[in-house]
Design a protein around this motif. Sequence first.
Motif: not given
Lengths: 391, 391
Positions: A97-104, A156-157, A319-329, A348-352
């Motif tokens: 058994s393996v347990l994997v934390a998926i948040n990206g 990083s995603s 190291s990697v900053t994420t910005i919510a995609i601004p509305e209207g773009y 842009g984003g990666l995967g999910p």
Amino acid sequence: MCSRGQIPVSCMLRPLEAPFRYLFGPGPSNVPPRILAAGGRPIIGHMHSEMFGIMNDIKKGIQYAFQTSNNMTLAMSGSGHTAMECAVFNIVEPGESVLVAINGIWGERVAEIAERMGAKVHTLFKTPGGHFTNAEIEQALAKHKPVLFFLAHGESSSGLVHPVDGVGDICHKYNCLLLVDSVASLGAAPLLMDQQNIDILYTGSQKALNAPPGTAPISFSERACHKMFNRKTKPVSYLLDMTHLSNYWGNDGKPERKYHHTGPVSGFFALRESLAILAEMGLENSWSHHTEVAEYLWKGLEDLGLKLFIKDKDLRLPSVTTIAIPEGYDWKELLAYIMKHHQIEFTGGLGPSVGMVLRIGLMGYNCNKANAAMALAALEDALKQCRKSKA
Amino acid sequence: MCSRGQIPVSCMLRPLEAPFRYLFGPGPSNVPPRILAAGGRPIIGHMHSEMFGIMNDIKKGIQYAFQTSNNMTLAMSGSGHTAMECAVFNIVEPGESVLVAINGIWGERVAEIAERMGAKVHTLFKTPGGHFTNAEIEQALAKHKPVLFFLAHGESSSGLVHPVDGVGDICHKYNCLLLVDSVASLGAAPLLMDQQNIDILYTGSQKALNAPPGTAPISFSERACHKMFNRKTKPVSYLLDMTHLSNYWGNDGKPERKYHHTGPVSGFFALRESLAILAEMGLENSWSHHTEVAEYLWKGLEDLGLKLFIKDKDLRLPSVTTIAIPEGYDWKELLAYIMKHHQIEFTGGLGPSVGMVLRIGLMGYNCNKANAAMALAALEDALKQCRKSKA
């Protein structure tokens, strides 16, 4: 025969061309001249004694960067994914058994790798930007009794740096090993392999270390070694078998290193140089420097009216900053405009997280306020030029 | 925290040192300045359109070098062993039969890889220096009905170049795919993938191509693609899954290339340059040049009273020459003397040929009569200095 061959090669008679780019995405980052020069040196044989000396240096450099005294420390001949597969292939046997934390994306990848090699895969899930409490982790460990738990320190995603304190202790309480991905975080955010009881830690060469992609530091605790060197079945990959790799890196105590595969000599030269730069600067200085520049960038982004994707400052990856995609773009249009007019790569984003975020990475050599200011100016320009009509 | 760390890094404060060496062993060979410079250029992103352009060039360069029009042509992010595992992992499903010709180390490795992933492995065996007749191969194919047959074209451990004519046709008669290793032979000995009906062919970057180790050209025929893209199970490795790699290399006809792993950008720069040099020179010129220099070396070795390990000239690999270890000498002492006094690397045997041969490789950039003369002079000196007393 070739003169009658069907294969045109005219494209190969043109010289190699590659434009200059500011690599301010999530990696690879720009490689400083000193590391390029190291990677461009005349090579020696992969089994020469001087090469083993350089590999010994790399091992020390990784031990320092990871803050570990693990003997079983080395660099993979491949990118971060090679280290990821190496960890899973060597630690886990089919049916375990393996347990994997998926948040990206990184948890998704580990789950896929573990499934393919025949593990029973259980997951803990959050949408991008989410993180797991130690109580949630403990509950899942108690339920699934995995031999291995995976957590991405630098997701990083989504731009999240995941808390690691206490996780190793919880894992060990349930006789489980802790595998941590620090590809995007190493050298940028504090991580102490031994103090934090991490059993397997890996990173990549092309992020804050600023070497070209193609090598990946990895380290295994005594506990991890005990599991992987006492398995009943051979790992499915000969290439990634730690029995052979530990010998190649002089970690198995045997007097002779035997030929296993031909390591990327130039890549190891470059990796050694990148680890030397980190050692000269000092880990704590590197961490605080990344935080300082990131905070400058975050303030600038907020001043532009943008929303940072990770609300809690303490959970933001420096190291990697994420910005919510601004509305209207249209995010693809923004990125293309910045690449075309400013020679700067953001992504842009990666995967999910695709369609949720824009990502700016300032890592190692690229991490300074002048670059942050240039990134902000490019973004400001793009926000002016790329606004969509409301129609 | 680090200041209190237990990890000394003083070794990393010394500059990187690597001596100059004449790499006249079986590889890696010396990398010419032009290829070093290409690999030392500032990098771009692994997913930038210009990078895809460079990868497209690499694909064309490999098609030329392999003499194939296969669309499914690419370079692995790893050494020849990565290509070897990729071929076996993608073509074979667990429980299927594989036939491996073993007459040196490479067949041994393929058998090991195939066994680990759950194939039924059958072998054809000769001691180093031996080769297989087409009748022997056909008999074994009829008996074992494998889905894949492996043959090393350049068996660098024994110095043998294996005949390939007709083998593909025999394989196809038995509905079997032909996998050929040309790591040590590509560019040095004639090989025509399409004309010779080879289904999967791979090589390494660090032999006659003279790039640093770390990339490995590979190509799959239509027939091989049909088998690997119609399998019931996923290949055990995500990293080596050709479904993903074919997309990364733009070979799957889909409009978008998706992120799979981060390719070795600098390694691809260097590989492109090495393929360009081969295209400029022309394959036939490269083959005849290697033969001419090898014949000069062979004559010189015989003039020194040495015995070539492969008796039949037509079966000698032009890139790697094997010499029977002369009586009255310790082969390790000879090699150490030549390295110390002439800065030249020759090597001993590998795997089953250890203790049987000395090996001299003159490949690509290193392949010229001046280097052959230097190798002969060094060997002559060593033979004078290292003779053992009969006692």
